[in-house]
Write a protein that holds these residues in place. Structure first.
Motif, short mmCIF file in Angstrom:
data_model
loop_
_atom_site.label_atom_id
_atom_site.label_comp_id
_atom_site.label_asym_id
_atom_site.label_seq_id
_atom_site.Cartn_x
_atom_site.Cartn_y
_atom_site.Cartn_z
N THR A 11 -51.40 28.30 -69.09
CA THR A 11 -52.56 29.17 -69.15
C THR A 11 -52.89 29.48 -70.61
O THR A 11 -52.19 30.26 -71.26
N THR A 12 -53.90 28.82 -71.13
CA THR A 12 -54.37 29.12 -72.49
C THR A 12 -55.89 29.15 -72.46
O THR A 12 -56.51 28.65 -71.53
N ARG A 13 -56.46 29.75 -73.49
CA ARG A 13 -57.92 29.77 -73.58
C ARG A 13 -58.43 28.57 -74.38
O ARG A 13 -59.54 28.11 -74.17
N SER A 14 -57.62 28.10 -75.32
CA SER A 14 -58.07 26.99 -76.16
C SER A 14 -57.13 25.80 -76.01
O SER A 14 -56.06 25.89 -75.40
N LYS A 15 -57.55 24.67 -76.59
CA LYS A 15 -56.79 23.43 -76.42
C LYS A 15 -55.49 23.44 -77.21
O LYS A 15 -55.17 24.39 -77.91
N MET A 16 -54.75 22.35 -77.08
CA MET A 16 -53.40 22.27 -77.65
C MET A 16 -53.42 22.25 -79.18
O MET A 16 -52.62 22.90 -79.83
N CYS A 18 -56.59 22.15 -81.13
CA CYS A 18 -57.85 22.55 -81.76
C CYS A 18 -58.38 23.76 -80.99
O CYS A 18 -57.86 24.12 -79.94
N GLY A 19 -59.42 24.38 -81.55
CA GLY A 19 -59.91 25.63 -80.97
C GLY A 19 -60.93 25.45 -79.86
O GLY A 19 -61.55 26.43 -79.44
N CYS A 20 -61.12 24.23 -79.36
CA CYS A 20 -62.07 24.05 -78.27
C CYS A 20 -61.61 24.83 -77.05
O CYS A 20 -60.42 24.90 -76.77
N ALA A 21 -62.59 25.38 -76.33
CA ALA A 21 -62.27 26.12 -75.12
C ALA A 21 -61.72 25.16 -74.06
O ALA A 21 -62.14 24.02 -73.97
N ASN A 48 -51.13 25.26 -80.90
CA ASN A 48 -51.50 26.49 -80.21
C ASN A 48 -50.22 27.27 -79.84
O ASN A 48 -49.39 26.81 -79.05
N LYS A 49 -50.09 28.46 -80.41
CA LYS A 49 -48.87 29.26 -80.21
C LYS A 49 -48.67 29.64 -78.74
O LYS A 49 -47.54 29.62 -78.22
N ALA A 50 -49.75 29.95 -78.05
CA ALA A 50 -49.63 30.37 -76.64
C ALA A 50 -49.08 29.24 -75.78
O ALA A 50 -48.31 29.47 -74.84
#
Lengths: 461, 85
Positions: A11-16, A18-21, A48-50
């Motif tokens: 569950t993340t808001r952005s990609k692995m 890059c910042g794409c949704a 992505n830290k999350a």
């Protein structure tokens, strides 16, 4: 034997990288993309830290070892679903290793859990795949984070493989690592299947199944593939190591491509990403934030609430049901009847009452105010209308008839109306009692069955 | 990707020499004794460069497809990759 490769979207808001949704199914094609996930020259990925933390939490929940040092690698292949010409994955130093998932009291070994990125989606034009002459590429999913959870071939049947996937899903949802909705592609199970001779430890050549969209499809696909391999071997043929697709419509697997061997991918360390150093403090911080895991909760339902093990397994498998159970008990209802109502009524209907309403209902039934059958109706109505079961009972005049003198009138009427059954019973045919009770239930649905049957027996002499 | 680049007629000799030079150099590298050297994937001594999970706008669809040799209805169009089976 079956080993499972399960890809899970954390569950993340952005990609692995890059910042794409992370978009939704149904977004316009190529609308969640940027220079990085399109593989344009000169760009740099950033982790992505999350996604890392979701993977570490999963590793902890599966009792994996988490090496201090981990890194990403390039898995090279030329295929238009990944425009870079490689997938960023993990090869020789995965984020975690050697864990297990408990299934019916035994351990299914987990070989590794690592992080990687998803690929884009290809749509092939033409009626049949092999006749198509072009493909259309949507890269919205390219670069979406994925955890790959690889088990050892410890699963002995289609049933076990499905139970494993379900248990894994429960675990992921419990710890909040993933929504793990199979229908949304957030959990993709790819079983590796190989046969072995009875009594032998040697596994035969394995095939990997893809394109499985539900737990039911997983079960069906494995049953099909086991039969297929058995027939190949019994007719003197050899199983080919390959990837096979599952066709839900046709109910069969078909050859997709010969399985590449690891060296074909020319793995090498991803030079654009610095390695990760995962220290004890970080792990401890994540571990202390983990909720109670399904296995531990199961144990506590038995020790604290005195539930039979079989009930605890069913209830702990679903966090929502387990929460409902504990809250209803906290609201003053007895544990075992609450468990019965959850397993017998709530779980099959999928309609979840509030804990207060469930506790109220269970108290009405165990206290003898209404019958079980009435309770079922009241529960349905309570969930639909959001009203307190006691209020519904009062309004319908549902209250169970427990008053002996009132009941006696009903029982006498039953005896008068069924001379034949009464005669049979007195002649020794005890099953005639069933017919009498059925008639009583029809005349007086609210009759307390225990008191009524005692009365009936007494009056029959 | 390099394999896709076409050579101008007359350049073959020039590039053949360059490529041979590269291969000879790699041969020399392979003769080095590296037993005592640990595998090195990174020469910059940094770790844990992480990004917070915050989405930011990317390219819009038209820009994303602008460099594509072929596109249709918002998709990249590529020759079929499904092999005959």
């Amino acid at each position: 034997m079956i080993g499972m490769e399960v890809h899970v979207q954390p569950t993340t808001r952005s990609k692995m990288f890059c910042g794409c949704a992370v978009g939704q199914l149904g977004d316009p094609p190529n609308s969640n993309v940027c220079e990085i996930c399109l593989g344009m020259p000169g760009v740099l990925p950033v982790i992505n830290k999350a996604a890392v933390e979701a993977c570490l939490k999963t590793a902890l929940a599966l009792s994996c070892e988490i090496p201090r040092h981990t890194k990403f690698d390039r898995k090279n292949y030329m295929y238009p679903d990944l425009p870079k010409g490689y997938q960023i994955s993990q090869y020789d130093l995965p984020m975690s290793l050697n864990g297990f998932l408990e299934l019916d009291g035994r351990r299914v070994r987990i070989r590794r859990v690592h992080l990687e990125e998803d690929t884009g989606k290809l749509i092939h034009a033409g009626d049949k795949l092999h006749k198509s002459w072009e493909s259309f590429v949507d890269l919205n999913r390219a670069g979406v984070p994925l955890m790959e959870i690889v088990s050892e071939p410890d699963l002995g049947s289609a049933d076990e493989a499905r139970d494993y996937a379900v248990a894994l899903r429960t675990m992921l949802r419990t710890i909040g690592a993933s929504e793990a909705e199979m229908e949304k592609g957030q959990l993709r199970a790819e079983p590796n299947i190989s046969l072995r001779r009875a009594g032998s430890k040697e596994l035969g050549v394995k095939t990997e199944l893809k394109n499985i969209n539900s737990f039911r499809a997983l079960h069906r696909a494995i049953l099909y593939e086991v039969t297929r391999q058995t027939e190949v071997l019994e007719s003197g043929g050899a199983v080919v190591q390959e990837t096979r697709g599952w066709s839900e419509a046709e109910g069969r697997t078909f050859s997709q491509r010969s399985k590449e061997f690891a060296e074909d991918y020319r793995y090498f360390p991803e030079p654009d990403l610095p390695p990760l150093e995962i220290d004890a403090a970080w792990i401890e911080q994540l571990r202390s934030a983990l909720p109670e895991l399904p296995g531990a909760r199961r144990g506590r339902l038995v020790s604290q609430h005195r539930l039979p093990a079989a009930d605890a397994v069913l209830i702990a498998a679903d966090r929502e049901l387990a929460d409902l159970f504990e809250a209803a008990v906290a609201a003053g209802a007895e544990p075992k009847p609450v468990a019965n109502w959850i397993i017998g009524e709530v779980a099959p209907s999928g309609k979840i009452p509030t804990p207060e309403h469930l506790a109220d209902l269970v108290k009405l039934v165990t206290g003898g105010s209404i019958t079980r059958d009435q309770g079922r109706e009241v529960l349905v109505e309570s969930v639909e209308t959001g009203r307190l079961p006691s209020d519904i009972v009062r309004e319908h005049g549902f209250a169970q008839l427990s008053d002996e003198s009132a009941l006696q009138v009903e029982v006498e009427a039953v005896i008068a109306a069924n001379p034949r059954a009464v005669e049979d019973y007195r002649a020794g045919k005890k099953q005639a009692l069933g017919a009498l009770m059925a008639d009583l239930k029809k005349r007086a649905p609210q009759a307390n069955p225990r008191i009524a049957s005692e009365l009936l027996l007494r009056l029959l002499g | 990707m390099l394999a896709r680049l076409a050579l101008e007629p007359g350049d073959e000799e020039f590039y053949a020499e360059q490529l041979s030079g590269i291969l000879v150099h790699i041969d020399r590298l392979q003769q080095l004794d590296i037993d005592a050297i640990p595998p090195t994937a990174q020469v910059v001594e940094v770790a844990n460069t992480l990004r917070e999970d915050v989405p930011r706008p990317g390219l819009d669809q038209a820009d994303a497809l602008a460099n594509a040799p072929a596109a249709v209805d918002g998709f990249f169009r590529v020759p079929s990759i499904q092999e005959e089976t």
